[in-house]
Motif scaffolding. Structure first.
Motif, mmCIF file in Angstrom:
data_model
loop_
_atom_site.group_PDB
_atom_site.id
_atom_site.type_symbol
_atom_site.label_atom_id
_atom_site.label_comp_id
_atom_site.label_asym_id
_atom_site.label_seq_id
_atom_site.Cartn_x
_atom_site.Cartn_y
_atom_site.Cartn_z
ATOM 1 N N VAL A 1 -4.151 -2.308 7.099
ATOM 2 C CA VAL A 1 -3.914 -1.685 5.498
ATOM 3 C C VAL A 1 -2.168 -1.723 5.923
ATOM 4 O O VAL A 1 -1.766 -1.166 7.050
ATOM 5 C CB VAL A 1 -4.847 0.002 6.388
ATOM 6 C CG1 VAL A 1 -4.246 0.718 4.898
ATOM 7 C CG2 VAL A 1 -6.394 -0.068 5.923
ATOM 8 N N ARG B 1 0.280 1.776 4.493
ATOM 9 C CA ARG B 1 0.390 2.792 4.157
ATOM 10 C C ARG B 1 1.435 3.091 4.204
ATOM 11 O O ARG B 1 2.600 3.057 4.655
ATOM 12 C CB ARG B 1 -0.173 4.000 5.184
ATOM 13 C CG ARG B 1 -1.314 4.679 5.483
ATOM 14 C CD ARG B 1 -1.663 5.007 6.319
ATOM 15 N NE ARG B 1 -0.817 6.412 6.068
ATOM 16 C CZ ARG B 1 -0.113 6.945 6.740
ATOM 17 N NH1 ARG B 1 0.075 6.274 8.008
ATOM 18 N NH2 ARG B 1 0.691 7.821 6.387
ATOM 19 N N VAL C 1 -4.214 0.735 -3.618
ATOM 20 C CA VAL C 1 -5.150 2.145 -3.755
ATOM 21 C C VAL C 1 -3.625 3.129 -3.736
ATOM 22 O O VAL C 1 -3.010 3.093 -3.165
ATOM 23 C CB VAL C 1 -6.425 2.108 -2.597
ATOM 24 C CG1 VAL C 1 -6.508 3.617 -3.026
ATOM 25 C CG2 VAL C 1 -6.911 1.256 -2.369
ATOM 26 N N LEU D 1 -9.225 5.563 1.857
ATOM 27 C CA LEU D 1 -8.789 5.852 3.112
ATOM 28 C C LEU D 1 -10.238 4.698 4.320
ATOM 29 O O LEU D 1 -9.347 3.791 4.376
ATOM 30 C CB LEU D 1 -8.093 6.541 4.065
ATOM 31 C CG LEU D 1 -6.997 6.123 5.325
ATOM 32 C CD1 LEU D 1 -5.993 4.784 4.147
ATOM 33 C CD2 LEU D 1 -6.177 7.066 5.640
ATOM 34 N N ALA E 1 -10.788 1.892 3.097
ATOM 35 C CA ALA E 1 -9.000 -0.065 3.180
ATOM 36 C C ALA E 1 -9.186 -0.277 4.576
ATOM 37 O O ALA E 1 -9.502 -1.554 4.847
ATOM 38 C CB ALA E 1 -8.641 1.051 2.508
ATOM 39 N N PHE F 1 -1.766 0.620 0.502
ATOM 40 C CA PHE F 1 -2.057 2.370 0.509
ATOM 41 C C PHE F 1 -0.703 3.060 -0.175
ATOM 42 O O PHE F 1 -0.309 3.688 0.883
ATOM 43 C CB PHE F 1 -3.217 2.719 1.288
ATOM 44 C CG PHE F 1 -3.911 4.375 1.752
ATOM 45 C CD1 PHE F 1 -5.408 3.816 0.836
ATOM 46 C CD2 PHE F 1 -3.314 5.343 1.690
ATOM 47 C CE1 PHE F 1 -5.889 5.378 1.298
ATOM 48 C CE2 PHE F 1 -4.653 6.477 1.365
ATOM 49 C CZ PHE F 1 -5.286 6.542 0.468
ATOM 50 N N GLU G 1 0.633 6.219 -0.867
ATOM 51 C CA GLU G 1 0.471 8.057 -0.972
ATOM 52 C C GLU G 1 1.447 8.589 -1.746
ATOM 53 O O GLU G 1 2.739 8.810 -1.229
ATOM 54 C CB GLU G 1 0.268 8.362 0.443
ATOM 55 C CG GLU G 1 -0.742 7.433 1.379
ATOM 56 C CD GLU G 1 -0.775 7.697 2.511
ATOM 57 O OE1 GLU G 1 -0.090 8.774 3.336
ATOM 58 O OE2 GLU G 1 -1.040 7.428 3.188
ATOM 59 N N LEU H 1 -13.429 0.340 -3.300
ATOM 60 C CA LEU H 1 -12.176 0.359 -3.685
ATOM 61 C C LEU H 1 -12.340 -0.260 -5.018
ATOM 62 O O LEU H 1 -13.454 -0.711 -5.250
ATOM 63 C CB LEU H 1 -11.530 -1.009 -3.079
ATOM 64 C CG LEU H 1 -11.376 -0.484 -1.325
ATOM 65 C CD1 LEU H 1 -10.857 -1.576 0.262
ATOM 66 C CD2 LEU H 1 -10.480 1.113 -0.851
ATOM 67 N N SER I 1 -7.870 2.939 -7.375
ATOM 68 C CA SER I 1 -7.449 1.612 -7.335
ATOM 69 C C SER I 1 -7.071 0.736 -8.388
ATOM 70 O O SER I 1 -7.547 0.976 -9.345
ATOM 71 C CB SER I 1 -9.185 1.076 -6.814
ATOM 72 O OG SER I 1 -9.370 1.386 -6.173
#
Lengths: 416, 333
Positions: free
Chosen positions: B120, B122, B152, B164, B167, B176, B178, B199, B244
């Protein structure tokens, strides 16, 4: 500006055309859609209209010359029409539009509202076109509530709710009948109507039915169907098995493969003509009409051959691609009425034949077997209508019994 | 998703923190690595005190070297760990482009399925926070062209947690995203306990009949604000939250468009070649004859970056008012 006119493509498969005759001279004025040349191809002869209004400057090829489609043939000096943009691209002379085969008129674009700046978007949207078609609504006749008077999808739905559209004359669809409206008699429907009356009036119909045990034929078909479909692309139904049995029975009873030649017959002689060939018509019900394409020389074909030939015809029928030849020469007709769930039916003979048989729905039934046991078997009714002028019950019943015997002898395995 | 009794209201930062904390507790293969994730506890304090609890071997402060962060994480993932790499701001992800696109996304394919890359990545993204050139970008369009990569971009805390978790569970790399502006702005009910949201599943956040609006990230909130305003004017708008970006939930989008017959796509990223272009093409391919208006994309202008000056930032960003006007125009059409 000058517009170059190219040889039009007068048909899907046509690749060249011959200028038979120029209908104008250089220097002549010509209106848009006015014919200016006669073009011949191996399929059609046609006068070709001008795509533009203007003056003919020059012909680029001589009469009698054959050129490939798309080849420049003439130059027309176009007269600028107010408000109309001109096109510098070579324009193919517009070939005569083929008659619409569509059962109903396409939605016409919404009315033009001159002066609005968003003119480019004023046309009917795809959703409006589709809904108008489905609900038989003339978009041009609706008041639009969208931007600049555009007819919206909601407007079409509202129109269909308030006033069920009256199908314009000759544009109705048999497929989507509208209650309270008259569907004009046209095309195939008129011919079917005439032929049915003719047959039912002229030929005294008699009717008979047998019940056949097709358990083994069904098993055979089930065993073969996946391979067959993979190999040929056609679905294997019981129809070709049935036709094969019919053909064999017709061989045994040639009077069933005959026609009553009423006086005055073309030969001038009345009588019963026993057909030389065995050509089996297959009745195929479509949404809007009925067609009976013919498997020619079915007696010379194996079950597999019949399956492929009939598969091809059924496929063509559904795509509306049957040729005149596909529909001619039938000597006997088979109708798979059971495919629609029918259990027994009294069909009308195809005029000019001695009989018609139907395959009815295959139903699992408890049956008392010859040794007095009860077994569950696949049973199918076979119905026959016959022209009593040609044969009597004696022949017809033996023909049916013979057919039943052959059906029951088929399978559960074999070579297609 | 069953809302358990232990659900509580959290903002997106708290939700990410709690979800990561759970993942660290539940599976000791989970490793967090990135710039300032250790002692500093991440610049938004998402991993505050993680290093004390889980130690510096599982919460790794890296140099300012994005290619290394992702490259190392790819290796960890291929060898059985569950790395969660952080790119401090999406604006700085470019050095890791090769590691993401060339390595992570292709691991499964290249190794003929022998290796997967359960990684992942982020990263906070997006503008509207006076972040100027280097703290405002949207990067999704640069990556969503790449098969093998999932992307995502949740908008709501409950979705943040479920997605999350999904993921982290996913056997392949997930980017991912944010949205920074939503971090503390957006609060919402988050169910307790472990749960995942698949997802590739969009969510209809508001049902409506006259127009479909598809969006993701911060703009989902603004689109909802605009749609709720229009509701008072008698206009009914459906708001679809993509959640997604890839895989794209074609079914939910098409179902909605077939109902409303009009589609407006709003996203913060540039219009040209953006996510909206793909949605638009897909709908044109699949549902042309259901459309009663041209598809419209309400997106950022094609300028190289979001300016720092407030008027420039506001010019770049949309607003609930602008979205409402675009919606009105679509419905009036």
């Amino acid at each position: 500006m000058a517009t170059t006119i190219t040889m039009p493509q007068l048909g899907e498969t046509v690749t060249e055309g011959t200028v038979e005759r120029w209908l104008k001279k250089p220097g002549d004025a010509i209106d848009k859609y006015e014919a200016f040349v006669e073009v011949s191809t191996d399929k059609v002869n046609s006068e070709v209209p001008s795509p533009v209004t203007g003056t003919i400057r020059e012909f680029l090829i001589a009469e009698g010359t054959t050129v490939a489609t798309g080849t420049p043939i003439a130059i027309i000096d176009e007269v600028a029409v107010a408000g109309k943009s001109t096109n510098a691209e070579p324009a193919a002379a517009s070939a005569p539009a083929p008659a619409s085969t569509n059962g109903h008129s396409a939605a016409t674009p919404a009315p033009v509202h001159a002066g609005a700046p968003e003119q480019a978007l004023r046309g009917a949207s795809p959703a409006v076109r589709r809904l108008a078609r489905e609900h038989h609504i003339d978009v041009g006749a609706i008041r639009g509530t969208g931007a600049n008077g555009r007819v919206t999808a909601e407007d079409v739905l509202a129109a269909s709710r308030t006033a069920p559209a009256r199908p314009a004359s000759g544009t109705s669809t048999y497929g989507e009948p509208v209650p309270g409206t008259l569907i004009p008699l046209a095309g195939a429907r008129r011919i079917i109507a005439e032929r049915m009356v003719e047959s039912k009036h002229a030929a005294p119909h008699a009717w008979s039915m047998v019940e056949a045990d097709v358990t083994n034929a069904w098993k055979w078909r089930s065993r073969e169907k996946d391979d067959f479909e993979r190999e040929t692309g056609y679905k294997l139904t019981l129809l070709p098995f049935f036709i094969r049995a019919v053909v064999e029975s017709l061989g045994a009873f040639p009077l069933m493969n005959a026609r009553f030649a009423a006086p005055p017959a073309s030969s001038g002689q009345a009588g019963i003509y026993v057909e030389k060939d065995v050509n089996i018509g297959i009745a195929i019900g479509l949404a809007t009409n009925l067609v009976v394409p013919v498997v020619k020389h079915a007696d010379k074909l194996s079950i597999k051959g019949i399956a492929i030939a009939s598969g091809e015809l059924i496929d063509k029928a559904r795509r509306n691609k049957l040729s005149a030849d596909d529909l001619q020469g039938g000597t006997f007709t088979v109708n798979n009425n059971g495919a629609n769930g029918s259990y027994a039916s009294a069909p009308i003979i195809n005029a000019g034949q001695a009989g018609i048989v139907t395959m009815e729905a295959i139903v699992k039934k408890p049956i008392v077997t010859e040794d007095d046991a009860i077994a569950i078997r696949h049973m199918m009714n076979v119905c026959l209508s016959l022209d009593h002028r040609v044969v009597d019950g004696y022949v017809a019943s033996r023909f049916l019994t013979d057919l039943k015997r052959r059906l029951e002898a088929m399978g559960p395995a074999g070579v297609l | 998703m069953a809302v358990s009794a232990s659900s509580k209201v959290m903002n997106n930062v708290e939700t990410v923190r709690e979800t990561l904390h759970e993942a660290m507790k539940n599976d000791d293969r989970t490793v967090i690595l990135g710039e300032d994730v250790g002692d500093r506890g991440n610049v938004f304090l998402i991993t505050k005190d993680f290093v004390k609890e889980f130690g510096p071997e599982r919460v790794i402060d890296t140099p300012i070297a994005e290619a290394s962060i992702v490259g190392i994480a790819v290796g960890m993932a291929m060898e059985g760990l569950r790395p969660i790499a952080e790119i401090q701001f999406a604006d700085f992800i470019y050095p890791a482009f090769n590691q993401i696109v060339g390595e992570a996304a292709k691991t499964r394919y290249r190794s003929n399925g022998e290796y997967t890359c359960p990684l992942v990545i982020r990263t906070p993204y997006g503008g509207g926070v006076r972040g100027a050139l280097s703290h405002s970008v949207s990067i999704e369009a640069l990556f969503y062209h790449v098969p093998g990569l999932k992307i995502v971009a949740p908008a709501f805390p409950a979705d943040v947690k479920g997605l999350l978790n999904a993921a982290i569970d996913d056997p392949d790399p997930v980017l991912f995203l944010e949205h920074k502006k939503t971090y503390r702005l957006i609060k919402g009910e988050v169910p307790g306990g472990h749960y995942t949201i698949p997802l590739g599943k969009a969510d209809v956040k508001k049902a409506g009949t006259q127009l479909t609006v598809v969006s993701y990230g911060l703009y989902v909130h603004w689109a909802l604000e605009a749609a709720n305003q229009l509701e008072t004017e008698g206009i009914s708008v459906e708001v679809v939250d993509l959640r997604s970006i890839r895989p794209m939930d074609r079914g939910t989008i098409l179902d909605s468009v077939r109902k409303t017959r009009k589609l407006l796509i709003v996203h913060e990223d540039n219009k040209f070649g953006g996510v909206g272009a793909e949605i638009s093409a897909m709908v044109a391919e699949e549902a042309l004859f259901d459309l009663d208006a041209p598809i419209r994309r309400h997106c950022a202008p094609d300028v190289p970056a979001m300016g720092y000056a407030l008027p420039l930032e506001e010019e770049y960003m949309s607003s609930p008012a602008e979205m409402a006007e675009a919606m009105r125009e679509m419905v009036r059409f």
